[in-house]
Design an enzyme around this catalytic site. Structure first.
Site, PDB file in Angstrom:
ATOM      1  N   ARG A 222      -3.233  -0.671   5.516  1.00  0.00           N
ATOM      2  CA  ARG A 222      -3.837  -1.746   4.730  1.00  0.00           C
ATOM      3  C   ARG A 222      -2.922  -2.953   4.553  1.00  0.00           C
ATOM      4  NH1 ARG A 222      -5.215   2.129  -0.170  1.00  0.00           N
ATOM      5  NH2 ARG A 222      -3.328   3.066   0.699  1.00  0.00           N
TER       6      ARG A 222
ATOM      7  N   CYS B 141       0.864  -1.188   0.000  1.00  0.00           N
ATOM      8  CA  CYS B 141       0.000   0.000   0.000  1.00  0.00           C
ATOM      9  C   CYS B 141       0.897   1.234   0.000  1.00  0.00           C
ATOM     10  CB  CYS B 141      -0.988  -0.023   1.166  1.00  0.00           C
ATOM     11  SG  CYS B 141      -0.242   0.002   2.815  1.00  0.00           S
TER      12      CYS B 141
ATOM     13  N   ASP C 221      -8.071   3.831   1.200  1.00  0.00           N
ATOM     14  CA  ASP C 221      -7.142   4.238   2.251  1.00  0.00           C
ATOM     15  C   ASP C 221      -7.934   4.680   3.487  1.00  0.00           C
ATOM     16  OD1 ASP C 221      -5.258   5.421   3.846  1.00  0.00           O
ATOM     17  OD2 ASP C 221      -4.342   6.591   2.240  1.00  0.00           O
TER      18      ASP C 221
HETATM   19  P1  4NP Z   1      -1.754   2.792   4.161  1.00  0.00           P
HETATM   20  O1  4NP Z   1      -2.372   4.134   4.761  1.00  0.00           O
HETATM   21  O2  4NP Z   1      -1.232   3.127   2.771  1.00  0.00           O
HETATM   22  O3  4NP Z   1      -2.918   1.866   4.108  1.00  0.00           O
HETATM   23  O4  4NP Z   1      -0.665   2.354   5.121  1.00  0.00           O
HETATM   24  C1  4NP Z   1      -1.641   5.318   4.865  1.00  0.00           C
HETATM   25  C2  4NP Z   1      -0.801   5.494   5.939  1.00  0.00           C
HETATM   26  C3  4NP Z   1      -0.104   6.684   6.085  1.00  0.00           C
HETATM   27  C4  4NP Z   1      -0.264   7.684   5.144  1.00  0.00           C
HETATM   28  C5  4NP Z   1      -1.100   7.498   4.060  1.00  0.00           C
HETATM   29  C6  4NP Z   1      -1.791   6.313   3.918  1.00  0.00           C
HETATM   30  N1  4NP Z   1       0.441   8.904   5.304  1.00  0.00           N
HETATM   31  O5  4NP Z   1       0.199   9.816   4.486  1.00  0.00           O
HETATM   32  O6  4NP Z   1       1.241   9.047   6.244  1.00  0.00           O
END
Ligand code: 4NP
Length: 147
Positions: A9, A3, A116
């Site tokens: 995720r 991800c 997300d």
């Molecule tokens: P992930 O979610 O891609 O599902 O781990 C996110 C976690 C952190 C961030 C964006 C999406 N961030 O911008 O820090």
């Protein structure tokens, strides 16, 4: 399992798929295309929802997707179209590109992307848990038939 941040995720996807396959036969890992949280534990909301379903993801640590992952893995599942573009941009060959698949496309129905959940509430984490779980059940069934 890939991800953006590797804290919401993909750690869930790693933990869920690991819970359904034999680790002696299938190696599962996760990574993020961004390096914002390298070395961090999964988001506390992912840890919590996994725990509710009996899965412990607290030992996972965030890492960034690397070029070497194309060599190391046979299949690279991504959560959304943006992850897909980011990973594909690093691919060096047609065979690298063929390894990259949207996780939910293993199902013949429903949405194509795991949204997300980072900026949302706890409900969002439950919602993606079910989506990821369903896709991982299907993946595990086919992998377990091979072994
Ligand atoms: P992930 O979610 O891609 O599902 O781990 C996110 C976690 C952190 C961030 C964006 C999406 N961030 O911008 O820090």
């Amino acid at each position: 399992m890939v991800c953006l941040g590797n804290i919401c995720r993909s750690p869930l996807a790693e933990g869920i798929l690991k819970s359904k396959v034999n680790s002696a036969n299938v190696y599962v890992d996760s990574a993020g295309t961004a390096g914002y949280h390298i070395g961090a534990k999964p988001d506390s909301r992912s840890i919590e929802i996994a725990q509710e379903f009996g899965i412990d993801i607290t030992n996972q640590r965030c890492r960034k997707f690397s070029l070497n992952d194309f060599k190391k893995f046979d299949i690279i599942y991504v959560m959304d179209e943006s992850n897909y573009e980011n990973v594909l941009a690093l691919a060096l060959s047609a065979s690298d590109k063929q390894k990259v698949k949207l996780l939910l496309d293993v199902l013949d129905y429903g949405p194509h992307e795991v949204p997300d959940p980072y900026y949302g509430g706890k409900d969002g984490f439950k919602n993606i848990y079910y989506m990821i779980d369903e896709a991982c059940s299907k993946i595990a069934n086919s992998l377990n038939q091979l072994n």
